[in-house]
Design a protein around this motif. Structure first.
Motif, mmCIF file in Angstrom:
data_model
loop_
_atom_site.group_PDB
_atom_site.id
_atom_site.type_symbol
_atom_site.label_atom_id
_atom_site.label_comp_id
_atom_site.label_asym_id
_atom_site.label_seq_id
_atom_site.Cartn_x
_atom_site.Cartn_y
_atom_site.Cartn_z
ATOM 1 N N THR A 227 -5.787 3.750 -1.766
ATOM 2 C CA THR A 227 -4.401 4.211 -1.700
ATOM 3 C C THR A 227 -3.979 4.973 -2.949
ATOM 4 O O THR A 227 -3.226 5.940 -2.863
ATOM 5 N N GLY A 228 -4.465 4.560 -4.126
ATOM 6 C CA GLY A 228 -4.078 5.232 -5.363
ATOM 7 C C GLY A 228 -4.508 6.694 -5.400
ATOM 8 O O GLY A 228 -3.666 7.600 -5.501
ATOM 9 N N HIS B 282 4.649 0.170 -10.451
ATOM 10 C CA HIS B 282 3.241 -0.234 -10.448
ATOM 11 C C HIS B 282 3.087 -1.699 -10.839
ATOM 12 O O HIS B 282 2.254 -2.423 -10.270
ATOM 13 N N ASN C 24 -6.933 -1.041 -2.266
ATOM 14 C CA ASN C 24 -6.091 -0.454 -3.298
ATOM 15 C C ASN C 24 -6.785 0.721 -3.988
ATOM 16 O O ASN C 24 -6.132 1.659 -4.460
ATOM 17 N N ASN D 64 4.225 -3.930 -8.003
ATOM 18 C CA ASN D 64 3.296 -3.806 -6.889
ATOM 19 C C ASN D 64 1.990 -4.543 -7.166
ATOM 20 O O ASN D 64 1.386 -5.132 -6.259
ATOM 21 N N MET D 65 1.517 -4.514 -8.425
ATOM 22 C CA MET D 65 0.315 -5.261 -8.774
ATOM 23 C C MET D 65 0.538 -6.765 -8.629
ATOM 24 O O MET D 65 -0.345 -7.495 -8.172
ATOM 25 N N CYS E 278 0.833 -1.207 0.000
ATOM 26 C CA CYS E 278 0.000 0.000 0.000
ATOM 27 C C CYS E 278 0.869 1.260 0.000
ATOM 28 O O CYS E 278 0.565 2.228 -0.708
ATOM 29 N N LEU F 208 0.389 -7.391 -4.934
ATOM 30 C CA LEU F 208 -0.979 -7.341 -4.424
ATOM 31 C C LEU F 208 -1.789 -8.554 -4.862
ATOM 32 O O LEU F 208 -2.675 -9.012 -4.132
ATOM 33 N N ASP G 199 2.270 1.731 -3.495
ATOM 34 C CA ASP G 199 1.259 2.245 -4.411
ATOM 35 C C ASP G 199 0.986 3.722 -4.141
ATOM 36 O O ASP G 199 0.835 4.529 -5.072
ATOM 37 N N ILE H 122 -8.633 -6.646 -0.907
ATOM 38 C CA ILE H 122 -7.421 -5.984 -1.372
ATOM 39 C C ILE H 122 -7.745 -4.968 -2.455
ATOM 40 O O ILE H 122 -7.185 -3.862 -2.479
#
Length: 204
Positions: free
Chosen positions: A185-186, A159, A182, A162-163, A58, A166, A61, A178
């Motif tokens: 957080t973006g 990104h 998410n 991180n994806m 998180c 996640l 992101d 999740i």
């Protein structure tokens, strides 16, 4: 002007089509009848965030979206004020950054898988730092364009990794939870990046 108007009308028609199809598709899903209290939501959120791996994802992101928000918000103004560029040429920096970002999103999955999480994070951090240094010390359109391109690549790689991270966490804790987290957080990172940039700009 005619082309812009036609493009706006086309985009509006696409949005209207999407909204219409969504109403048709979601009719097959029943509405939930069980209300969830704020205390229950807070408990679930706390339980999810107690996972250190998820907290790290998180934060990553949030940082990525903060950098994008900061860049998009200020780079045109800086290019116009410091380099004397016209609005059209200055706006091209955002396009270059966005193009590099999207291309990396679509192409860097296999690279991130081969490098592994730690190495991918390190590479993205170095790339973003190089891009930001080039932008911060940019004295010409060429250096600003290079910085925008490199920064877009670095944020895109961050990104991607991180994806992937996640996705692994979602398989363990629940993808729906999740995805909802998410989604917070973006936008939170984008807003905080712009706000922090504005505050620091006023101070220094």
């Amino acid at each position: 002007l005619l082309v812009r108007t036609a493009l706006l009308l086309f985009l509006a028609a696409l949005l209207l089509f999407t909204m219409t199809m969504a109403r048709l598709l979601f009719r097959s899903y029943g509405r939930g009848t069980r209300a969830v209290s704020q205390q229950t939501l807070a408990q679930q959120l706390g339980a999810i965030l107690s996972d250190p791996d998820l907290r790290g994802a998180c934060w990553a992101d949030l940082v990525a979206m903060a950098i994008i928000g900061f860049f998009n918000f200020f780079v045109v103004v800086i290019a116009v004020a410091e380099l004397g560029l016209g609005p059209e040429r200055a706006s091209a920096l955002v396009s270059v950054h966005g193009l590099a970002y999207v291309l990396v999103l679509f192409s860097a999955g296999s690279l991130a898988s081969r490098l592994g999480q730690r190495a991918s994070y390190a590479l993205s951090a170095v790339t973003m730092a190089l891009g930001l240094l080039s932008l911060g010390s940019g004295a010409s359109m060429l250096s600003m364009t290079f910085g925008s391109l490199v920064l877009g690549c670095g944020v895109g790689l961050l990104h991607v990794v991180n994806m992937l991270r996640l996705a692994r966490i979602g398989a363990r804790l629940g993808r729906g939870k999740i995805a909802g987290l998410n989604a917070l957080t973006g936008p939170g990172g984008a807003i905080s990046g712009s706000a922090l940039g504005g505050f620091l700009g006023r101070q220094f």
